[in-house]
Design a protein around this motif. Structure first.
Motif, PDB file in Angstrom:
ATOM      1  N   PRO A  14     -49.189  60.710  -3.256  1.00  0.00           N
ATOM      2  CA  PRO A  14     -48.207  61.434  -4.081  1.00  0.00           C
ATOM      3  C   PRO A  14     -46.873  61.514  -3.358  1.00  0.00           C
ATOM      4  O   PRO A  14     -46.820  61.537  -2.125  1.00  0.00           O
ATOM      5  N   ARG A  15     -45.797  61.543  -4.148  1.00  0.00           N
ATOM      6  CA  ARG A  15     -44.468  61.751  -3.563  1.00  0.00           C
ATOM      7  C   ARG A  15     -44.227  63.247  -3.414  1.00  0.00           C
ATOM      8  O   ARG A  15     -44.932  64.064  -4.025  1.00  0.00           O
ATOM      9  N   TRP A  16     -43.218  63.628  -2.638  1.00  0.00           N
ATOM     10  CA  TRP A  16     -42.838  65.034  -2.545  1.00  0.00           C
ATOM     11  C   TRP A  16     -42.468  65.507  -3.946  1.00  0.00           C
ATOM     12  O   TRP A  16     -41.673  64.873  -4.640  1.00  0.00           O
ATOM     13  N   GLY A  17     -43.106  66.602  -4.381  1.00  0.00           N
ATOM     14  CA  GLY A  17     -42.851  67.124  -5.720  1.00  0.00           C
ATOM     15  C   GLY A  17     -43.924  66.715  -6.718  1.00  0.00           C
ATOM     16  O   GLY A  17     -43.831  67.047  -7.894  1.00  0.00           O
ATOM     17  N   GLU A  18     -44.947  66.005  -6.255  1.00  0.00           N
ATOM     18  CA  GLU A  18     -45.991  65.546  -7.171  1.00  0.00           C
ATOM     19  C   GLU A  18     -47.360  66.150  -6.880  1.00  0.00           C
ATOM     20  O   GLU A  18     -48.331  65.804  -7.542  1.00  0.00           O
ATOM     21  N   SER A  19     -47.442  67.006  -5.877  1.00  0.00           N
ATOM     22  CA  SER A  19     -48.746  67.556  -5.511  1.00  0.00           C
ATOM     23  C   SER A  19     -48.524  68.928  -4.864  1.00  0.00           C
ATOM     24  O   SER A  19     -47.495  69.134  -4.204  1.00  0.00           O
ATOM     25  N   PRO A  20     -49.473  69.867  -5.055  1.00  0.00           N
ATOM     26  CA  PRO A  20     -49.328  71.186  -4.413  1.00  0.00           C
ATOM     27  C   PRO A  20     -49.186  71.074  -2.890  1.00  0.00           C
ATOM     28  O   PRO A  20     -48.541  71.914  -2.254  1.00  0.00           O
ATOM     29  N   ASP A  21     -49.776  70.036  -2.319  1.00  0.00           N
ATOM     30  CA  ASP A  21     -49.664  69.844  -0.863  1.00  0.00           C
ATOM     31  C   ASP A  21     -48.310  69.291  -0.451  1.00  0.00           C
ATOM     32  O   ASP A  21     -47.955  69.300   0.729  1.00  0.00           O
ATOM     33  N   LYS A  22     -47.588  68.745  -1.426  1.00  0.00           N
ATOM     34  CA  LYS A  22     -46.276  68.151  -1.127  1.00  0.00           C
ATOM     35  C   LYS A  22     -45.252  68.696  -2.126  1.00  0.00           C
ATOM     36  O   LYS A  22     -44.884  68.015  -3.088  1.00  0.00           O
ATOM     37  N   PRO A  23     -44.835  69.973  -1.933  1.00  0.00           N
ATOM     38  CA  PRO A  23     -43.890  70.583  -2.882  1.00  0.00           C
ATOM     39  C   PRO A  23     -42.527  69.897  -2.821  1.00  0.00           C
ATOM     40  O   PRO A  23     -42.198  69.220  -1.842  1.00  0.00           O
ATOM     41  N   CYS A  24     -41.731  70.086  -3.885  1.00  0.00           N
ATOM     42  CA  CYS A  24     -40.425  69.441  -3.950  1.00  0.00           C
ATOM     43  C   CYS A  24     -39.424  70.185  -3.067  1.00  0.00           C
ATOM     44  O   CYS A  24     -39.122  71.358  -3.308  1.00  0.00           O
ATOM     45  N   GLY A  25     -38.909  69.494  -2.072  1.00  0.00           N
ATOM     46  CA  GLY A  25     -37.923  70.102  -1.166  1.00  0.00           C
ATOM     47  C   GLY A  25     -36.626  70.438  -1.875  1.00  0.00           C
ATOM     48  O   GLY A  25     -36.018  71.480  -1.616  1.00  0.00           O
ATOM     49  N   ALA A  26     -36.192  69.581  -2.792  1.00  0.00           N
ATOM     50  CA  ALA A  26     -34.921  69.817  -3.495  1.00  0.00           C
ATOM     51  C   ALA A  26     -35.036  71.065  -4.369  1.00  0.00           C
ATOM     52  O   ALA A  26     -34.110  71.881  -4.435  1.00  0.00           O
ATOM     53  N   CYS A  27     -36.170  71.228  -5.062  1.00  0.00           N
ATOM     54  CA  CYS A  27     -36.340  72.402  -5.926  1.00  0.00           C
ATOM     55  C   CYS A  27     -36.459  73.681  -5.099  1.00  0.00           C
ATOM     56  O   CYS A  27     -36.191  74.773  -5.612  1.00  0.00           O
ATOM     57  N   GLY A  57     -36.675  56.109  -4.201  1.00  0.00           N
ATOM     58  CA  GLY A  57     -37.545  56.936  -5.048  1.00  0.00           C
ATOM     59  C   GLY A  57     -39.014  56.925  -4.685  1.00  0.00           C
ATOM     60  O   GLY A  57     -39.822  57.473  -5.426  1.00  0.00           O
ATOM     61  N   ASP A  58     -39.400  56.296  -3.564  1.00  0.00           N
ATOM     62  CA  ASP A  58     -40.815  56.270  -3.204  1.00  0.00           C
ATOM     63  C   ASP A  58     -41.232  57.475  -2.364  1.00  0.00           C
ATOM     64  O   ASP A  58     -42.425  57.699  -2.165  1.00  0.00           O
ATOM     65  N   GLY A  59     -40.265  58.240  -1.865  1.00  0.00           N
ATOM     66  CA  GLY A  59     -40.612  59.382  -1.007  1.00  0.00           C
ATOM     67  C   GLY A  59     -40.646  60.691  -1.766  1.00  0.00           C
ATOM     68  O   GLY A  59     -41.571  61.484  -1.619  1.00  0.00           O
ATOM     69  N   SER A  60     -39.612  60.942  -2.573  1.00  0.00           N
ATOM     70  CA  SER A  60     -39.515  62.198  -3.319  1.00  0.00           C
ATOM     71  C   SER A  60     -39.378  61.895  -4.801  1.00  0.00           C
ATOM     72  O   SER A  60     -38.698  60.944  -5.199  1.00  0.00           O
ATOM     73  N   ALA A  61     -40.017  62.756  -5.617  1.00  0.00           N
ATOM     74  CA  ALA A  61     -39.974  62.570  -7.071  1.00  0.00           C
ATOM     75  C   ALA A  61     -38.694  63.136  -7.679  1.00  0.00           C
ATOM     76  O   ALA A  61     -38.429  62.922  -8.851  1.00  0.00           O
ATOM     77  N   HIS A  62     -37.908  63.855  -6.894  1.00  0.00           N
ATOM     78  CA  HIS A  62     -36.686  64.502  -7.396  1.00  0.00           C
ATOM     79  C   HIS A  62     -35.523  63.509  -7.249  1.00  0.00           C
ATOM     80  O   HIS A  62     -35.286  62.993  -6.151  1.00  0.00           O
ATOM     81  N   PHE A  63     -34.779  63.294  -8.330  1.00  0.00           N
ATOM     82  CA  PHE A  63     -33.733  62.260  -8.310  1.00  0.00           C
ATOM     83  C   PHE A  63     -32.823  62.401  -7.086  1.00  0.00           C
ATOM     84  O   PHE A  63     -32.257  63.461  -6.825  1.00  0.00           O
ATOM     85  N   HIS A  64     -32.667  61.322  -6.368  1.00  0.00           N
ATOM     86  CA  HIS A  64     -31.714  61.289  -5.254  1.00  0.00           C
ATOM     87  C   HIS A  64     -31.251  59.846  -5.054  1.00  0.00           C
ATOM     88  O   HIS A  64     -32.036  58.912  -5.131  1.00  0.00           O
ATOM     89  N   GLN A  65     -29.960  59.705  -4.857  1.00  0.00           N
ATOM     90  CA  GLN A  65     -29.344  58.377  -4.704  1.00  0.00           C
ATOM     91  C   GLN A  65     -28.533  58.379  -3.408  1.00  0.00           C
ATOM     92  O   GLN A  65     -27.764  59.292  -3.143  1.00  0.00           O
ATOM     93  N   TRP A  66     -28.732  57.316  -2.622  1.00  0.00           N
ATOM     94  CA  TRP A  66     -28.117  57.229  -1.301  1.00  0.00           C
ATOM     95  C   TRP A  66     -26.788  56.481  -1.355  1.00  0.00           C
ATOM     96  O   TRP A  66     -26.634  55.527  -2.119  1.00  0.00           O
ATOM     97  N   PHE A  67     -25.881  56.898  -0.486  1.00  0.00           N
ATOM     98  CA  PHE A  67     -24.620  56.190  -0.266  1.00  0.00           C
ATOM     99  C   PHE A  67     -24.522  55.900   1.239  1.00  0.00           C
ATOM    100  O   PHE A  67     -24.360  56.832   2.027  1.00  0.00           O
TER     101      PHE A  67
END
Ligand SMILES: [Zn+2]
Length: 205
Positions: free
Chosen positions: A55-68, A145-155
């Protein structure tokens, strides 16, 4: 303003010492690193058998969404009601590495048309602002997008005139090169934040 290639090169040479080689970055220990050494040669790693993806961060109780859970205010560069632009808290090998997040827990592909058009405008402005800084060769815009399920785009902004640092390899050099001076980095963040806020939102850096 970002440092010229000569300054980045001089710092790398000093950090490398007599061997001329900087230490390998942590990426070379990652499971996904595609190269390994064999008989003194660099060869592609053997492709492992198919398996379920973790699961990605934000997709499982063990891996809550850091952004949220909330963005660290010390890392926010710019923000408005929909978007938050952050840095990683300290300089790295590339002159600037920024990440644009939605406030709402959405993945790429789930943005509505307004959000998608805002993303295009912010992306275009940010690239133009950063590429207009001295000594910046290009800004690479990446969504993995493979690490966290919360939208993030790198520059990833790369230094101009370092011919090995091209394309996606800038991401690896970001971990390999010794970080630049913090005052230069903070001044550049401030400039980027202030210019982006000309179109709305609030500069925080
Ligand atoms: Zn989230």
């Amino acid at each position: 303003m970002p440092e010229p290639a000569e300054d980045v090169h001089a710092r790398a040479v000093a950090a490398a010492g007599e061997s001329g080689r900087l230490p390998a970055s942590a990426v070379s220990d990652w499971e996904v690193f595609p190269w390994e050494a064999e008989d003194g040669a660099v060869v592609p790693a053997r492709l492992r058998a198919p398996a379920d993806e973790p699961p990605r961060w934000g997709e499982s109780p063990d891996k809550p969404c850091g952004a949220c859970a909330g963005f660290d205010p010390d890392r926010v560069v710019w923000e408005d009601d929909v978007w938050v632009l952050t840095h990683h808290g300290a300089p790295s090998g590339m002159p600037l590495v920024l990440v644009l997040h939605t406030r709402e827990h959405l993945d790429m592909g789930e943005l509505d048309d307004d959000q998608a058009s805002q993303l295009g405008r912010i992306t275009n402005r940010l690239v133009r602002i950063i590429e207009n800084l001295p000594h910046i060769g290009r800004v690479h815009v990446d969504r993995w997008g493979d690490g966290s399920a919360h939208f993030h785009q790198w520059f990833f902004a790369r230094t101009a005139r370092l011919p090995q640092i091209m394309g996606s390899y800038a991401v690896e050099w970001d971990d390999i090169l010794p970080p630049g001076p913090e005052d230069v980095w903070r001044a550049d963040l401030h400039l980027v934040a202030t210019k982006l806020a000309n179109w709305g939102g609030d500069a925080r850096a």
